[in-house]
Scaffold this motif. Structure first.
Motif, PDB file in Angstrom:
ATOM      1  N   LYS A  44      61.918  27.545  76.428  1.00  0.00           N
ATOM      2  CA  LYS A  44      62.471  28.910  76.338  1.00  0.00           C
ATOM      3  C   LYS A  44      63.386  29.045  75.127  1.00  0.00           C
ATOM      4  CE  LYS A  44      66.444  28.092  79.342  1.00  0.00           C
ATOM      5  NZ  LYS A  44      66.494  27.645  80.723  1.00  0.00           N
ATOM      6  N   ARG A  45      63.249  30.201  74.463  1.00  0.00           N
ATOM      7  CA  ARG A  45      64.049  30.533  73.278  1.00  0.00           C
ATOM      8  C   ARG A  45      63.861  29.544  72.125  1.00  0.00           C
ATOM      9  NH1 ARG A  45      68.494  31.840  76.860  1.00  0.00           N
ATOM     10  NH2 ARG A  45      70.054  30.978  75.468  1.00  0.00           N
ATOM     11  N   GLN A  68      57.307  37.476  79.082  1.00  0.00           N
ATOM     12  CA  GLN A  68      56.926  37.938  77.746  1.00  0.00           C
ATOM     13  C   GLN A  68      56.794  36.769  76.761  1.00  0.00           C
ATOM     14  OE1 GLN A  68      56.143  40.940  76.886  1.00  0.00           O
ATOM     15  NE2 GLN A  68      56.022  40.671  74.657  1.00  0.00           N
ATOM     16  N   GLU A  69      57.785  35.907  76.788  1.00  0.00           N
ATOM     17  CA  GLU A  69      57.778  34.739  75.890  1.00  0.00           C
ATOM     18  C   GLU A  69      56.643  33.787  76.240  1.00  0.00           C
ATOM     19  OE1 GLU A  69      61.956  33.187  75.841  1.00  0.00           O
ATOM     20  OE2 GLU A  69      61.063  31.769  74.420  1.00  0.00           O
ATOM     21  N   LEU A  70      56.456  33.586  77.522  1.00  0.00           N
ATOM     22  CA  LEU A  70      55.373  32.709  77.992  1.00  0.00           C
ATOM     23  C   LEU A  70      54.024  33.183  77.459  1.00  0.00           C
ATOM     24  CD1 LEU A  70      53.993  30.629  79.982  1.00  0.00           C
ATOM     25  CD2 LEU A  70      54.049  32.477  81.663  1.00  0.00           C
ATOM     26  N   VAL A  71      53.780  34.474  77.639  1.00  0.00           N
ATOM     27  CA  VAL A  71      52.473  35.038  77.277  1.00  0.00           C
ATOM     28  C   VAL A  71      52.250  34.970  75.760  1.00  0.00           C
ATOM     29  CG1 VAL A  71      51.238  37.236  77.189  1.00  0.00           C
ATOM     30  CG2 VAL A  71      52.260  36.467  79.330  1.00  0.00           C
ATOM     31  N   LEU A  87      55.622  28.762  84.740  1.00  0.00           N
ATOM     32  CA  LEU A  87      56.699  29.745  84.734  1.00  0.00           C
ATOM     33  C   LEU A  87      57.798  29.221  85.654  1.00  0.00           C
ATOM     34  CD1 LEU A  87      57.658  32.572  83.740  1.00  0.00           C
ATOM     35  CD2 LEU A  87      56.937  33.400  85.999  1.00  0.00           C
ATOM     36  N   ILE A  88      59.006  29.059  85.083  1.00  0.00           N
ATOM     37  CA  ILE A  88      60.119  28.520  85.876  1.00  0.00           C
ATOM     38  C   ILE A  88      61.261  29.523  85.997  1.00  0.00           C
ATOM     39  CG2 ILE A  88      59.537  26.111  85.377  1.00  0.00           C
ATOM     40  CD1 ILE A  88      61.872  26.149  83.309  1.00  0.00           C
ATOM     41  N   GLY A  89      60.997  30.766  85.552  1.00  0.00           N
ATOM     42  CA  GLY A  89      61.986  31.829  85.708  1.00  0.00           C
ATOM     43  C   GLY A  89      61.479  32.843  86.725  1.00  0.00           C
ATOM     44  N   ARG A  93      56.893  41.408  90.346  1.00  0.00           N
ATOM     45  CA  ARG A  93      55.494  41.651  90.727  1.00  0.00           C
ATOM     46  C   ARG A  93      54.708  42.398  89.659  1.00  0.00           C
ATOM     47  NH1 ARG A  93      55.556  44.645  95.807  1.00  0.00           N
ATOM     48  NH2 ARG A  93      57.680  45.073  95.138  1.00  0.00           N
ATOM     49  N   ASN A  94      55.373  43.249  88.891  1.00  0.00           N
ATOM     50  CA  ASN A  94      54.619  43.993  87.864  1.00  0.00           C
ATOM     51  C   ASN A  94      54.214  43.120  86.672  1.00  0.00           C
ATOM     52  OD1 ASN A  94      57.085  43.691  86.659  1.00  0.00           O
ATOM     53  ND2 ASN A  94      57.469  45.858  86.301  1.00  0.00           N
ATOM     54  N   LYS A  95      54.645  41.863  86.675  1.00  0.00           N
ATOM     55  CA  LYS A  95      54.256  40.963  85.577  1.00  0.00           C
ATOM     56  C   LYS A  95      53.273  39.886  86.025  1.00  0.00           C
ATOM     57  CE  LYS A  95      57.977  42.068  82.636  1.00  0.00           C
ATOM     58  NZ  LYS A  95      59.415  41.807  82.539  1.00  0.00           N
TER      59      LYS A  95
END
Ligand SMILES: *Cc1c(COP(=O)(O)O)cnc(C)c1O
Length: 230
Positions: A44-45, A68-71, A87-89, A93-95
């Motif tokens: 991340k980051r 967003q960053e993952l994708v 994904l660890i964050g 549901r909308n993502k």
């Protein structure tokens, strides 16, 4: 076009190597085989180029906190063979759709609503995704993760869902000294044991030794591998 920041591949390679040595030493001290513990590199980051550098040095499992960053990184690095994303964050549901599209494992399932949304989307996209339940073992307010009391219902629901493969439990203990995390790691291990779950994702840069002593099968290291985050 964004300019690719300079990445010190050599520094990432040597920090990754040092982290692997540290993990191996922790396993030896706990009389465990290093093969039992997966090292997840938390990127991340840090830019995609940093992930690429770690991948070139042999790292395969990566964790991201933000969808967003993952994708973005998953799309950019889609050609890197064997690379696996988690994904660890917190996941909204909308993502869910975006996460399933890039085939990331979700280690932070913490509600029935999210679990069902994820299961439905996996079924729609024709995939089976590995998941972990995130447990807020210390019952901290404001923190993601389900209560320990909610684990049985979530385990049952996950096992009933054919598009999800429930691997285990994940936790982020309260901030503090490494030793302070021990009772929380132990509690997570007990919960996993009660449900016959094998994966225990716990321990980060500061407390991976304690986590390995308490049975971690996955430690999540960001700073130790990639350096400080901006
Ligand atoms: C950022 C993060 C990590 C890695 O933390 P470091 O202290 O940089 O090793 C691990 N797990 C989660 C859930 C994180 O958000």
């Amino acid at each position: 076009m964004a300019v690719t920041p300079d990445i010190d591949d050599g520094a990432i390679r040597s920090r990754l190597h040092a982290t692997r040595e540290r993990l191996a030493a922790a396993c030896a001290a706990a009389a465990r085989s290093p093969e039992e513990v997966t090292l997840m590199a938390v990127s991340k980051r840090h830019p995609a180029a940093a992930v690429r550098a770690a991948w070139s040095a042999g790292q395969r499992v990566f964790g991201e906190n933000y969808v967003q960053e993952l994708v973005e990184k998953a799309d950019e690095l889609a050609g890197l063979e064997g690379l696996r994303w988690h994904l660890i964050g917190h996941l909204q549901r909308n993502k869910v759709k975006a996460v399933v599209r890039v085939r990331a494992a979700v280690d932070t399932v913490d509600s029935l609503r999210l679990l069902h949304a994820l299961g439905d989307e996996c079924a729609r996209q024709g995939v089976v995704l590995p998941i972990c339940l995130q447990v807020n073992v210390a019952a901290e307010e404001q923190k993601s993760g389900c209560a320990p009391a909610d684990v049985p219902a979530l385990v049952a629901a996950a096992r009933a869902c054919e598009a999800l493969r429930l691997d285990g439990l994940m936790t982020v203990p309260p901030a503090g000294e490494p030793e302070d995390a021990r009772p929380h790691f132990r509690r997570l291990r007990e919960l996993a044991h009660e449900h016959g779950l094998l994966t225990l994702s716990m321990g980060m840069s500061d407390d991976l030794e304690v986590a390995v002593q308490e049975g971690a099968t996955c430690v999540r290291v960001g700073t130790g591998i990639f350096g400080a985050r901006s």
